[in-house]
Design a protein around this motif. Structure first.
Motif, PDB file in Angstrom:
ATOM      1  N   PRO A 278      -5.709   0.281   4.737  1.00  0.00           N
ATOM      2  CA  PRO A 278      -5.723  -1.156   4.462  1.00  0.00           C
ATOM      3  C   PRO A 278      -4.857  -1.939   5.451  1.00  0.00           C
ATOM      4  O   PRO A 278      -4.049  -1.360   6.192  1.00  0.00           O
ATOM      5  N   GLU A 279      -5.012  -3.265   5.451  1.00  0.00           N
ATOM      6  CA  GLU A 279      -4.220  -4.119   6.336  1.00  0.00           C
ATOM      7  C   GLU A 279      -2.728  -4.038   6.026  1.00  0.00           C
ATOM      8  O   GLU A 279      -1.886  -4.246   6.902  1.00  0.00           O
ATOM      9  N   SER A 280      -2.413  -3.729   4.777  1.00  0.00           N
ATOM     10  CA  SER A 280      -1.005  -3.663   4.362  1.00  0.00           C
ATOM     11  C   SER A 280      -0.388  -2.290   4.603  1.00  0.00           C
ATOM     12  O   SER A 280       0.647  -1.954   4.010  1.00  0.00           O
ATOM     13  N   SER A 281      -0.984  -1.494   5.487  1.00  0.00           N
ATOM     14  CA  SER A 281      -0.560  -0.103   5.647  1.00  0.00           C
ATOM     15  C   SER A 281       0.894   0.047   6.100  1.00  0.00           C
ATOM     16  O   SER A 281       1.599   0.952   5.657  1.00  0.00           O
ATOM     17  N   ASP A 282       1.373  -0.851   6.970  1.00  0.00           N
ATOM     18  CA  ASP A 282       2.758  -0.749   7.440  1.00  0.00           C
ATOM     19  C   ASP A 282       3.739  -0.953   6.287  1.00  0.00           C
ATOM     20  O   ASP A 282       4.736  -0.228   6.167  1.00  0.00           O
ATOM     21  N   LEU A 283       3.466  -1.943   5.443  1.00  0.00           N
ATOM     22  CA  LEU A 283       4.334  -2.202   4.295  1.00  0.00           C
ATOM     23  C   LEU A 283       4.277  -1.049   3.307  1.00  0.00           C
ATOM     24  O   LEU A 283       5.314  -0.626   2.758  1.00  0.00           O
ATOM     25  N   ILE A 284       3.086  -0.529   3.067  1.00  0.00           N
ATOM     26  CA  ILE A 284       2.934   0.620   2.165  1.00  0.00           C
ATOM     27  C   ILE A 284       3.733   1.805   2.694  1.00  0.00           C
ATOM     28  O   ILE A 284       4.477   2.468   1.954  1.00  0.00           O
ATOM     29  N   GLU A 285       3.593   2.065   3.977  1.00  0.00           N
ATOM     30  CA  GLU A 285       4.322   3.172   4.598  1.00  0.00           C
ATOM     31  C   GLU A 285       5.827   2.999   4.451  1.00  0.00           C
ATOM     32  O   GLU A 285       6.542   3.939   4.061  1.00  0.00           O
ATOM     33  N   ASP A 286       6.320   1.795   4.725  1.00  0.00           N
ATOM     34  CA  ASP A 286       7.760   1.549   4.639  1.00  0.00           C
ATOM     35  C   ASP A 286       8.287   1.754   3.218  1.00  0.00           C
ATOM     36  O   ASP A 286       9.367   2.331   3.023  1.00  0.00           O
ATOM     37  N   ARG A 287       7.536   1.295   2.237  1.00  0.00           N
ATOM     38  CA  ARG A 287       8.008   1.435   0.855  1.00  0.00           C
ATOM     39  C   ARG A 287       7.970   2.892   0.390  1.00  0.00           C
ATOM     40  O   ARG A 287       8.872   3.343  -0.336  1.00  0.00           O
ATOM     41  N   LEU A 288       6.967   3.632   0.810  1.00  0.00           N
ATOM     42  CA  LEU A 288       6.911   5.047   0.450  1.00  0.00           C
ATOM     43  C   LEU A 288       8.035   5.828   1.122  1.00  0.00           C
ATOM     44  O   LEU A 288       8.686   6.669   0.486  1.00  0.00           O
ATOM     45  N   VAL A 289       8.270   5.544   2.396  1.00  0.00           N
ATOM     46  CA  VAL A 289       9.349   6.238   3.115  1.00  0.00           C
ATOM     47  C   VAL A 289      10.701   5.905   2.495  1.00  0.00           C
ATOM     48  O   VAL A 289      11.547   6.788   2.289  1.00  0.00           O
ATOM     49  N   ALA A 290      10.913   4.630   2.167  1.00  0.00           N
ATOM     50  CA  ALA A 290      12.183   4.224   1.561  1.00  0.00           C
ATOM     51  C   ALA A 290      12.374   4.867   0.195  1.00  0.00           C
ATOM     52  O   ALA A 290      13.492   5.254  -0.178  1.00  0.00           O
ATOM     53  N   ALA A 291      11.267   4.999  -0.566  1.00  0.00           N
ATOM     54  CA  ALA A 291      11.355   5.616  -1.895  1.00  0.00           C
ATOM     55  C   ALA A 291      11.723   7.094  -1.806  1.00  0.00           C
ATOM     56  O   ALA A 291      12.318   7.648  -2.743  1.00  0.00           O
ATOM     57  N   LEU A 292      11.386   7.729  -0.695  1.00  0.00           N
ATOM     58  CA  LEU A 292      11.831   9.098  -0.445  1.00  0.00           C
ATOM     59  C   LEU A 292      13.254   9.131   0.096  1.00  0.00           C
ATOM     60  O   LEU A 292      14.064   9.985  -0.277  1.00  0.00           O
ATOM     61  N   ALA A 293      13.564   8.178   0.962  1.00  0.00           N
ATOM     62  CA  ALA A 293      14.839   8.208   1.674  1.00  0.00           C
ATOM     63  C   ALA A 293      16.036   7.935   0.776  1.00  0.00           C
ATOM     64  O   ALA A 293      17.059   8.627   0.867  1.00  0.00           O
ATOM     65  N   VAL A 294      15.934   6.917  -0.072  1.00  0.00           N
ATOM     66  CA  VAL A 294      17.091   6.529  -0.895  1.00  0.00           C
ATOM     67  C   VAL A 294      17.576   7.690  -1.766  1.00  0.00           C
ATOM     68  O   VAL A 294      18.763   8.059  -1.726  1.00  0.00           O
ATOM     69  N   PRO A 295      16.716   8.330  -2.580  1.00  0.00           N
ATOM     70  CA  PRO A 295      17.220   9.445  -3.386  1.00  0.00           C
ATOM     71  C   PRO A 295      17.620  10.657  -2.559  1.00  0.00           C
ATOM     72  O   PRO A 295      18.565  11.367  -2.931  1.00  0.00           O
TER      73      PRO A 295
END
Length: 365
Positions: A278-295
Motif C-alpha cells: 500500500p501507499e502507507s507502506s513506509d509508515l506501516i514499516e516504521d510502526r512495526l519496527v518500532a513495536a519490535l524495537a521498544v520491547p
C-alpha cells in the motif's frame, strides 16, 4: 538411567512436547483431566511419526518404538514420581497454581516441575509452594514437536540444580535453550506480542488491510509469514491472552480493542493472496519496527536475556530473517530513532535510554 518424564495437559503444546520427547528415546507418561485427550494425542502422534517416516526423518521401527513410549495415566499420583514434570494446561494463573498445589502431595523428593507458560510469571505460579526451588519455566514454541527453541525461565527461587537438570533434558531432546529472567513475556513474546498487536492497531487506524500489513512485513521486515497470518495460526484467543498478560507494563502493551473483540468471537482474519504494497507502506514499516524495537531494547535494560541469544531465538522460533537487534541495525540511525520516539509518544511510553539504543546501533555490548 533414562530420564522419566511426565506431562500434564495433552493439548497442542503438551502433546507436541510428548511427541518430541518420545522420539528421542524418553518414556513419557501423560495425564489430562479429559480422558479423550490422551486418545487424541495417540492418534496425533501416530500421524506425526507416519509423516516423518514418509519423508525419511525416522524409520518405521523407530516410529513404533516412539509411539509405545507415550503412556496415558489416569491420576496425578501416577505422574508425580518422574524426574521432570512439564505442565502444559490452559494459560490461566489460578488453574496453574491449583495444579501445582494438587501435585505437591505426589511429587518425588527430587522431581523438577516445569511450566510451559508463555507469559505468566513463573514466580507467581510457584508462589508459596514448598518445592518452589524445583519449579522453572520451559516455554516451547508451536509446533512443539518441531520448533527447536525453548525459553528456560529461572524464577527467583529456582535452584541451580533445577536449571541444570532441565538443560540436560533439552540436550537429550536436541532443543536449543534460551536462558531468560522471570519477566513478563520472557524474551520472545516480550517483543513478538507488541509487534502483532501494533499490526492490529494499524488496521484499526485505517492505514491498511490485514493482507497489506502482511505484505509489508514480509517484503520489508523479512518475516516468513505476516503478523495476521501468524495470528490466525496461533489462534486469536491465545494471542489476546498473551497480550493481556503484558498489560501491566503500560498502554503500549495493552491489547488492542479489535484483537480482544475478534478473540472473543474467535473470528480469524481474512487474508488475500494477491495483496500489493500500500501507499502507507513506509509508515506501516516504521510502526512495526518500532513495536519490535521498544520491547527488545527494554529486555536489554532489564537484563532479561542476551542480545545474540534473543536474535537467534527470533530466527528459530518465529522464522524471522533477522532478530530484533539485527533488524534495528539494518536501518539508518535517524529513521530508527524517529520511529521509536513516535511510538513512545503515541502511547505515552517511556523511551529506552539513548545509551541502550546506541549500544545496539553500534553493535556494542
Amino acid at each position: 538411567m533414562a530420564m522419566k518424564l511426565s506431562i500434564v495437559g495433552c493439548g497442542l503444546m503438551g502433546g507436541g512436547i510428548a511427541i518430541d520427547a518420545a522420539r528421542h528415546g524418553i518414556g513419557v507418561r501423560v495425564y489430562d483431566t479429559r480422558p479423550e485427550s490422551t486418545d487424541d494425542l495417540h492418534r496425533r502422534a501416530a500421524g506425526v511419526y507416519a509423516r516423518w517416516v514418509k519423508n525419511g526423518r525416522m524409520t518405521q521401527e523407530a516410529a513404533r518404538a516412539s509411539l509405545a513410549r507415550i503412556a496415558p495415566t489416569g491420576t496425578l499420583a501416577e505422574v508425580g514420581d518422574a524426574d521432570l514434570i512439564i505442565e502444559a494446561i490452559f494459560e490461566d494463573l489460578t488453574l496453574k497454581r491449583g495444579l501445582m498445589a494438587a501435585l505437591a502431595q505426589h511429587l518425588g523428593p527430587d522431581t523438577i516441575v516445569a511450566t510451559n507458560t508463555s507469559a505468566l510469571r513463573v514466580g507467581a505460579i510457584a508462589e508459596d509452594l514448598t518445592f518452589a526451588d524445583r519449579v522453572l519455566g520451559l516455554h516451547y514454541f508451536s509446533p512443539a514437536e518441531v520448533s527447536p527453541l525453548v525459553e528456560v525461565v529461572r524464577a527467583p527461587h529456582t535452584s541451580e540444580v533445577a536449571v541444570a537438570r532441565a538443560l540436560t533434558f533439552l540436550t537429550e531432546t536436541r532443543r536449543t535453550p534460551l536462558p531468560c529472567a522471570d519477566s513478563p513475556g520472557f524474551a520472545i513474546n516480550r517483543f513478538f506480542c507488541p509487534y502483532y498487536n501494533e499490526a492490529v492497531r494499524l488496521v484499526e487506524d485505517g492505514l491498511a488491510t490485514p493482507s497489506e500489513v502482511d505484505v509489508v512485513a514480509r517484503e520489508r521486515l523479512g518475516v516468513a509469514a505476516g503478523p495476521f497470518t501468524v495470528l490466525n495460526l496461533i489462534g486469536l484467543r491465545v494471542a489476546s491472552r498473551a497480550m493481556e498478560n503484558l498489560a501491566s507494563l503500560g498502554p503500549f502493551y495493552a491489547a488492542s480493542s479489535e484483537l480482544l473483540v475478534r478473540a472473543d468471537r474467535n473470528t480469524p482474519y481474512s487474508i488475500a493472496d494477491d495483496a500489493t504494497v500500500p501507499e502507507s507502506s513506509d509508515l506501516i514499516e516504521d510502526r512495526l519496527v518500532a513495536a519490535l524495537a521498544v520491547p527488545a531494547l527494554e529486555l536489554l535494560e532489564e537484563g532479561v536475556a542476551g542480545r545474540e541469544e534473543t536474535d537467534r531465538g527470533a530466527v528459530m522460533a518465529l522464522k524471522f530473517e533477522r532478530g530484533p537487534y539485527a533488524l534495528i541495525r539494518s536501518y539508518p540511525v535517524t529513521r530508527v530513532g524517529a520511529a521509536i520516539e513516535a511510538i513512545c509518544k503515541r502511547y505515552q511510553h517511556p523511551p529506552p535510554s539513548a545509551d541502550t539504543i546506541g549500544s545496539v546501533l553500534s553493535n556494542v555490548d
